[in-house]
Motif scaffolding. Structure first.
Motif, PDB file in Angstrom:
ATOM      1  N   LYS A   1       0.684  -1.255   0.079  1.00  0.00           N
ATOM      2  CA  LYS A   1       0.103  -0.068   0.030  1.00  0.00           C
ATOM      3  C   LYS A   1       0.841   1.231   0.147  1.00  0.00           C
ATOM      4  N   ILE A   2       1.839   1.176   0.705  1.00  0.00           N
ATOM      5  CA  ILE A   2       2.857   2.318   0.855  1.00  0.00           C
ATOM      6  C   ILE A   2       3.647   2.508  -0.457  1.00  0.00           C
TER       7      ILE A   2
ATOM      8  N   LEU B   1       3.885   5.779  -5.479  1.00  0.00           N
ATOM      9  CA  LEU B   1       4.042   5.786  -6.816  1.00  0.00           C
ATOM     10  C   LEU B   1       2.821   6.642  -7.475  1.00  0.00           C
ATOM     11  N   ALA B   2       1.888   6.744  -6.861  1.00  0.00           N
ATOM     12  CA  ALA B   2       0.526   7.565  -7.257  1.00  0.00           C
ATOM     13  C   ALA B   2       1.071   8.986  -7.109  1.00  0.00           C
ATOM     14  N   GLY B   3       1.553   9.366  -5.809  1.00  0.00           N
ATOM     15  CA  GLY B   3       1.937  10.522  -5.591  1.00  0.00           C
ATOM     16  C   GLY B   3       3.006  11.344  -6.574  1.00  0.00           C
TER      17      GLY B   3
END
Length: 96
Positions: A3-4, A9-11
Motif C-alpha cells: 500500500k505504501i 507511486l501514485a503521488g
C-alpha cells in the motif's frame, strides 16, 4: 508494504503530471539546402601503357617429381605418425 509503495507511486505520478505544459506544435520547416550544381567533367588522360623491355617468354614451371605410389603411402604414414621405428634390440624382444 504494498500500500505504501502504491501510494508513493501514485503521488510521484501526480507530481510529475502537475508541472507539465502542453508543448506547442512547432511549424514544420524545411531546413534542407540544395547543394550547388557542379556538372564539371574532368577529362583525365589515359595511363600510358608499360613499355615492353623484355621480349623473353616466362619460363614454364617445373613438373612435380614422379614418386611411386608405395613411396607416397610411406611418406603420408610417416607424416601422420602412423609408422614406428624399432631399434634392432627391440625387434627381437617384441616377438617373444
Amino acid at each position: 508494504m504494498r500500500k505504501i509503495a502504491l501510494v508513493a507511486l501514485a503521488g510521484a505520478l501526480a507530481l510529475a503530471a502537475c508541472g507539465k505544459k502542453e508543448e506547442e506544435a512547432a511549424p514544420a520547416t524545411n531546413n534542407l539546402v540544395e547543394p550547388p550544381v557542379e556538372n564539371v567533367v574532368v577529362e583525365e588522360p589515359d595511363a600510358p601503357a608499360p613499355e615492353a623491355t623484355n621480349n623473353v617468354a616466362a619460363p614454364e614451371p617445373a613438373a612435380p617429381p614422379v614418386i611411386s605410389e608405395d613411396q607416397q603411402i610411406q611418406d603420408d604414414a610417416a607424416a601422420t605418425g602412423m609408422t614406428s621405428r624399432l631399434e634392432a634390440g627391440e625387434a627381437a624382444n617384441s616377438t617373444e
